[in-house]
Design a protein around this motif. Structure first.
Motif, short mmCIF file in Angstrom:
data_model
loop_
_atom_site.label_atom_id
_atom_site.label_comp_id
_atom_site.label_asym_id
_atom_site.label_seq_id
_atom_site.Cartn_x
_atom_site.Cartn_y
_atom_site.Cartn_z
N THR A 38 28.89 -0.69 -13.30
CA THR A 38 28.18 -0.49 -14.52
C THR A 38 28.42 0.81 -15.44
N VAL A 39 28.60 0.80 -16.66
CA VAL A 39 28.85 2.04 -17.72
C VAL A 39 28.37 3.40 -16.80
N TYR A 57 34.81 0.61 -22.44
CA TYR A 57 34.61 -0.70 -21.98
C TYR A 57 34.40 -1.77 -23.31
N ARG A 58 33.87 -1.10 -24.63
CA ARG A 58 33.86 -1.77 -25.95
C ARG A 58 35.38 -2.19 -26.21
N ALA A 59 36.18 -1.24 -26.22
CA ALA A 59 37.51 -1.42 -26.53
C ALA A 59 38.16 -2.39 -25.50
N THR A 68 31.33 -9.03 -20.86
CA THR A 68 30.42 -8.70 -20.44
C THR A 68 29.27 -10.12 -20.35
N ARG A 69 28.62 -10.18 -19.42
CA ARG A 69 27.84 -11.49 -19.22
C ARG A 69 26.46 -11.17 -18.87
N GLY A 70 25.99 -10.47 -20.29
CA GLY A 70 24.61 -10.00 -20.07
C GLY A 70 24.32 -9.14 -18.92
N ARG A 71 23.17 -9.43 -18.20
CA ARG A 71 22.67 -8.62 -17.32
C ARG A 71 23.44 -9.02 -16.05
N ASN A 72 24.26 -10.06 -15.92
CA ASN A 72 25.03 -10.31 -14.83
C ASN A 72 26.05 -9.44 -14.64
N ALA A 77 38.23 -10.37 -17.49
CA ALA A 77 38.69 -11.69 -18.16
C ALA A 77 40.12 -12.40 -17.87
N ALA A 78 40.20 -13.31 -18.15
CA ALA A 78 41.51 -13.89 -17.86
C ALA A 78 42.39 -13.65 -19.13
#
Length: 122
Positions: A38-39, A57-59, A68-72, A77-78
């Motif tokens: 987590t952040v 993380y945003r960059a 980001t998959r919400g609360r998951n 990523a691929a």
């Protein structure tokens, strides 16, 4: 995942986080689907402000390296092929732009080499 932040370096801490995660994802050290901390968790472990890690993380998400998959959570990523496609599109746009500006191929390549040296610290 191992990250090291060097405050005395010229690069801001968020850029160091971004670059290291990006490189580890590209090299396969962080496999596709790997769940990132987590952040807040990563910020605490690195001794950084949560906003610093959030910016990294945003960059990375903008670059297609993580998703980001919400609360998951946040996952690698691929990104390999997606990053290559985006780089190819950026290169094509650059080539078209410098041609419209009237630069010859040598001048365009020199500009790219200089930009890459500056970006990679070489």
């Amino acid at each position: 995942m191992t990250l090291k932040i060097h405050i005395e370096e010229g690069a801001p801490p968020y850029e160091q986080v971004r670059a290291q995660i990006s490189e580890q994802a590209r090299s396969g050290e962080l496999p596709v689907g790997y769940r990132l901390p987590t952040v807040r968790g990563l910020a605490e472990s690195l001794g950084l402000a949560a906003n610093t890690v959030a910016k990294a993380y945003r960059a990375l998400e903008t670059d297609g390296v993580i998703e980001t998959r919400g609360r998951n959570g946040t996952f690698v990523a691929a990104a390999g092929s997606a990053a290559e496609r985006e780089a190819a599109a950026a290169a094509q746009a650059y080539a078209e732009r410098v041609r419209r500006l009237g630069l010859d191929e040598d001048a365009a390549l020199t500009a790219v080499r200089n930009a890459l040296r500056a970006a990679y610290g070489g």
